[in-house]
Scaffold this motif. Structure first.
Motif, PDB file in Angstrom:
ATOM      1  N   MET A   1     -11.346  20.738  19.504  1.00  0.00           N
ATOM      2  CA  MET A   1     -10.717  20.549  18.191  1.00  0.00           C
ATOM      3  C   MET A   1     -10.292  19.084  18.058  1.00  0.00           C
ATOM      4  SD  MET A   1      -7.939  23.057  16.420  1.00  0.00           S
ATOM      5  CE  MET A   1      -6.437  22.642  17.273  1.00  0.00           C
ATOM      6  N   VAL A   2      -9.299  18.695  18.787  1.00  0.00           N
ATOM      7  CA  VAL A   2      -8.921  17.280  18.870  1.00  0.00           C
ATOM      8  C   VAL A   2      -8.639  16.981  20.335  1.00  0.00           C
ATOM      9  CG1 VAL A   2      -7.946  16.975  16.562  1.00  0.00           C
ATOM     10  CG2 VAL A   2      -6.506  17.858  18.373  1.00  0.00           C
ATOM     11  N   ASP A   3      -8.910  15.774  20.747  1.00  0.00           N
ATOM     12  CA  ASP A   3      -8.631  15.459  22.141  1.00  0.00           C
ATOM     13  C   ASP A   3      -7.667  14.307  22.315  1.00  0.00           C
ATOM     14  OD1 ASP A   3     -10.414  13.592  21.262  1.00  0.00           O
ATOM     15  OD2 ASP A   3     -11.876  13.882  22.860  1.00  0.00           O
ATOM     16  N   LYS A   4      -7.568  13.466  21.282  1.00  0.00           N
ATOM     17  CA  LYS A   4      -6.622  12.360  21.396  1.00  0.00           C
ATOM     18  C   LYS A   4      -6.012  12.023  20.051  1.00  0.00           C
ATOM     19  CE  LYS A   4      -7.784   7.959  21.592  1.00  0.00           C
ATOM     20  NZ  LYS A   4      -7.558   7.520  20.215  1.00  0.00           N
ATOM     21  N   CYS A   5      -5.030  11.141  20.118  1.00  0.00           N
ATOM     22  CA  CYS A   5      -4.336  10.702  18.915  1.00  0.00           C
ATOM     23  C   CYS A   5      -5.326  10.079  17.921  1.00  0.00           C
ATOM     24  CB  CYS A   5      -3.283   9.678  19.335  1.00  0.00           C
ATOM     25  SG  CYS A   5      -2.319   9.040  17.992  1.00  0.00           S
ATOM     26  N   ALA A   6      -5.137  10.378  16.629  1.00  0.00           N
ATOM     27  CA  ALA A   6      -6.050   9.875  15.604  1.00  0.00           C
ATOM     28  C   ALA A   6      -5.932   8.371  15.397  1.00  0.00           C
ATOM     29  CB  ALA A   6      -5.783  10.596  14.282  1.00  0.00           C
ATOM     30  N   ASN A   7      -4.858   7.802  15.854  1.00  0.00           N
ATOM     31  CA  ASN A   7      -4.695   6.356  15.751  1.00  0.00           C
ATOM     32  C   ASN A   7      -5.661   5.684  16.728  1.00  0.00           C
ATOM     33  OD1 ASN A   7      -3.891   3.715  15.768  1.00  0.00           O
ATOM     34  ND2 ASN A   7      -1.788   4.118  16.391  1.00  0.00           N
ATOM     35  N   PRO A   8      -6.623   4.910  16.197  1.00  0.00           N
ATOM     36  CA  PRO A   8      -7.651   4.331  17.083  1.00  0.00           C
ATOM     37  C   PRO A   8      -7.078   3.404  18.146  1.00  0.00           C
ATOM     38  CG  PRO A   8      -8.074   3.751  14.761  1.00  0.00           C
ATOM     39  CD  PRO A   8      -6.793   4.538  14.796  1.00  0.00           C
ATOM     40  N   THR A   9      -5.920   2.832  17.895  1.00  0.00           N
ATOM     41  CA  THR A   9      -5.356   1.904  18.873  1.00  0.00           C
ATOM     42  C   THR A   9      -4.424   2.596  19.867  1.00  0.00           C
ATOM     43  OG1 THR A   9      -3.488   1.321  17.456  1.00  0.00           O
ATOM     44  CG2 THR A   9      -5.490   0.005  17.207  1.00  0.00           C
ATOM     45  N   CYS A  10      -4.324   3.911  19.769  1.00  0.00           N
ATOM     46  CA  CYS A  10      -3.444   4.663  20.665  1.00  0.00           C
ATOM     47  C   CYS A  10      -4.301   5.565  21.547  1.00  0.00           C
ATOM     48  CB  CYS A  10      -2.472   5.494  19.835  1.00  0.00           C
ATOM     49  SG  CYS A  10      -1.453   6.606  20.814  1.00  0.00           S
ATOM     50  N   SER A  11      -3.964   5.657  22.800  1.00  0.00           N
ATOM     51  CA  SER A  11      -4.800   6.450  23.707  1.00  0.00           C
ATOM     52  C   SER A  11      -4.112   7.726  24.177  1.00  0.00           C
ATOM     53  CB  SER A  11      -5.223   5.602  24.899  1.00  0.00           C
ATOM     54  OG  SER A  11      -4.074   5.116  25.551  1.00  0.00           O
ATOM     55  N   ALA A  12      -3.046   8.128  23.487  1.00  0.00           N
ATOM     56  CA  ALA A  12      -2.357   9.365  23.869  1.00  0.00           C
ATOM     57  C   ALA A  12      -3.309  10.548  23.746  1.00  0.00           C
ATOM     58  CB  ALA A  12      -1.141   9.582  22.965  1.00  0.00           C
ATOM     59  N   THR A  13      -3.272  11.445  24.709  1.00  0.00           N
ATOM     60  CA  THR A  13      -4.170  12.597  24.675  1.00  0.00           C
ATOM     61  C   THR A  13      -3.409  13.845  24.239  1.00  0.00           C
ATOM     62  OG1 THR A  13      -3.816  12.876  27.043  1.00  0.00           O
ATOM     63  CG2 THR A  13      -5.819  11.741  26.365  1.00  0.00           C
ATOM     64  N   PHE A  14      -4.163  14.712  23.566  1.00  0.00           N
ATOM     65  CA  PHE A  14      -3.596  15.946  23.047  1.00  0.00           C
ATOM     66  C   PHE A  14      -3.495  16.979  24.152  1.00  0.00           C
ATOM     67  CE2 PHE A  14      -4.312  20.167  21.144  1.00  0.00           C
ATOM     68  CZ  PHE A  14      -3.274  20.200  20.226  1.00  0.00           C
ATOM     69  N   HIS A  15      -2.311  17.531  24.342  1.00  0.00           N
ATOM     70  CA  HIS A  15      -2.139  18.561  25.364  1.00  0.00           C
ATOM     71  C   HIS A  15      -1.902  19.936  24.752  1.00  0.00           C
ATOM     72  CE1 HIS A  15      -2.215  15.657  28.544  1.00  0.00           C
ATOM     73  NE2 HIS A  15      -1.277  14.957  27.966  1.00  0.00           N
ATOM     74  N   ARG A  16      -0.974  19.992  23.818  1.00  0.00           N
ATOM     75  CA  ARG A  16      -0.660  21.295  23.246  1.00  0.00           C
ATOM     76  C   ARG A  16      -0.023  21.107  21.865  1.00  0.00           C
ATOM     77  NH1 ARG A  16       4.912  21.872  23.947  1.00  0.00           N
ATOM     78  NH2 ARG A  16       5.740  20.502  25.541  1.00  0.00           N
ATOM     79  N   LEU A  17      -0.082  22.169  21.077  1.00  0.00           N
ATOM     80  CA  LEU A  17       0.589  22.152  19.789  1.00  0.00           C
ATOM     81  C   LEU A  17       2.091  22.058  20.040  1.00  0.00           C
ATOM     82  CD1 LEU A  17      -1.407  24.921  17.914  1.00  0.00           C
ATOM     83  CD2 LEU A  17      -1.489  22.486  17.491  1.00  0.00           C
ATOM     84  N   GLY A  18       2.784  21.415  19.144  1.00  0.00           N
ATOM     85  CA  GLY A  18       4.214  21.256  19.342  1.00  0.00           C
ATOM     86  C   GLY A  18       4.558  19.832  19.739  1.00  0.00           C
ATOM     87  N   GLU A  19       3.552  19.129  20.229  1.00  0.00           N
ATOM     88  CA  GLU A  19       3.720  17.707  20.515  1.00  0.00           C
ATOM     89  C   GLU A  19       3.055  16.954  19.376  1.00  0.00           C
ATOM     90  OE1 GLU A  19       1.844  16.873  24.223  1.00  0.00           O
ATOM     91  OE2 GLU A  19       3.463  17.712  25.407  1.00  0.00           O
ATOM     92  N   GLY A  20       3.716  15.963  18.869  1.00  0.00           N
ATOM     93  CA  GLY A  20       3.125  15.211  17.773  1.00  0.00           C
ATOM     94  C   GLY A  20       2.943  16.079  16.549  1.00  0.00           C
ATOM     95  N   ARG A  21       1.939  15.741  15.740  1.00  0.00           N
ATOM     96  CA  ARG A  21       1.728  16.499  14.521  1.00  0.00           C
ATOM     97  C   ARG A  21       0.238  16.678  14.273  1.00  0.00           C
ATOM     98  NH1 ARG A  21       3.525  15.020   8.340  1.00  0.00           N
ATOM     99  NH2 ARG A  21       2.546  16.839   7.445  1.00  0.00           N
ATOM    100  N   LEU A  22      -0.147  17.902  13.951  1.00  0.00           N
ATOM    101  CA  LEU A  22      -1.546  18.209  13.680  1.00  0.00           C
ATOM    102  C   LEU A  22      -1.754  18.243  12.171  1.00  0.00           C
ATOM    103  CD1 LEU A  22      -4.271  19.079  15.021  1.00  0.00           C
ATOM    104  CD2 LEU A  22      -3.554  21.423  14.597  1.00  0.00           C
ATOM    105  N   PHE A  23      -2.784  17.562  11.717  1.00  0.00           N
ATOM    106  CA  PHE A  23      -3.135  17.542  10.303  1.00  0.00           C
ATOM    107  C   PHE A  23      -4.440  18.301  10.125  1.00  0.00           C
ATOM    108  CE2 PHE A  23      -0.580  13.867  11.126  1.00  0.00           C
ATOM    109  CZ  PHE A  23       0.178  13.656   9.993  1.00  0.00           C
TER     110      PHE A  23
END
Ligand SMILES: [Zn+2]
Length: 80
Positions: A1-23
């Motif tokens: 579905m998603v694997d990392k932050c949508a910000n191209p300059t950020c390398s944070a990886t997606f672990h689980r819902l509840g962290e950050g925000r899903l659009f």
């Protein structure tokens, strides 16, 4: 579905819902000739730190991109 932050300059990886925000954005994936209009769902995730300053927008209904939040807008008002 998603694997990392949508910000191209950020390398944070997606672990689980509840962290950050899903659009969840629906875009027009049709050929553009007005006949075959098909809708496509795009998932974008912003990590906890990026979601404070950025949002995900749909441009011309066809492209999903990351945009900075207006400086004075509370994050809760970003829904539209
Ligand atoms: Zn990020």
């Amino acid at each position: 579905m998603v694997d990392k932050c949508a910000n191209p300059t950020c390398s944070a990886t997606f672990h689980r819902l509840g962290e950050g925000r899903l659009f969840i954005k629906e875009i027009d994936a049709g050929a553009g000739d007005g006949r075959a209009r098909s809708r496509e769902i795009r998932y974008c995730w912003l990590c906890d730190s990026c979601r404070r300053t950025m949002t995900v927008i749909t441009e011309r209904g066809k492209e999903v991109k990351v945009a900075p939040l207006p400086p004075s807008a509370p994050a809760a008002r970003a829904a539209w």
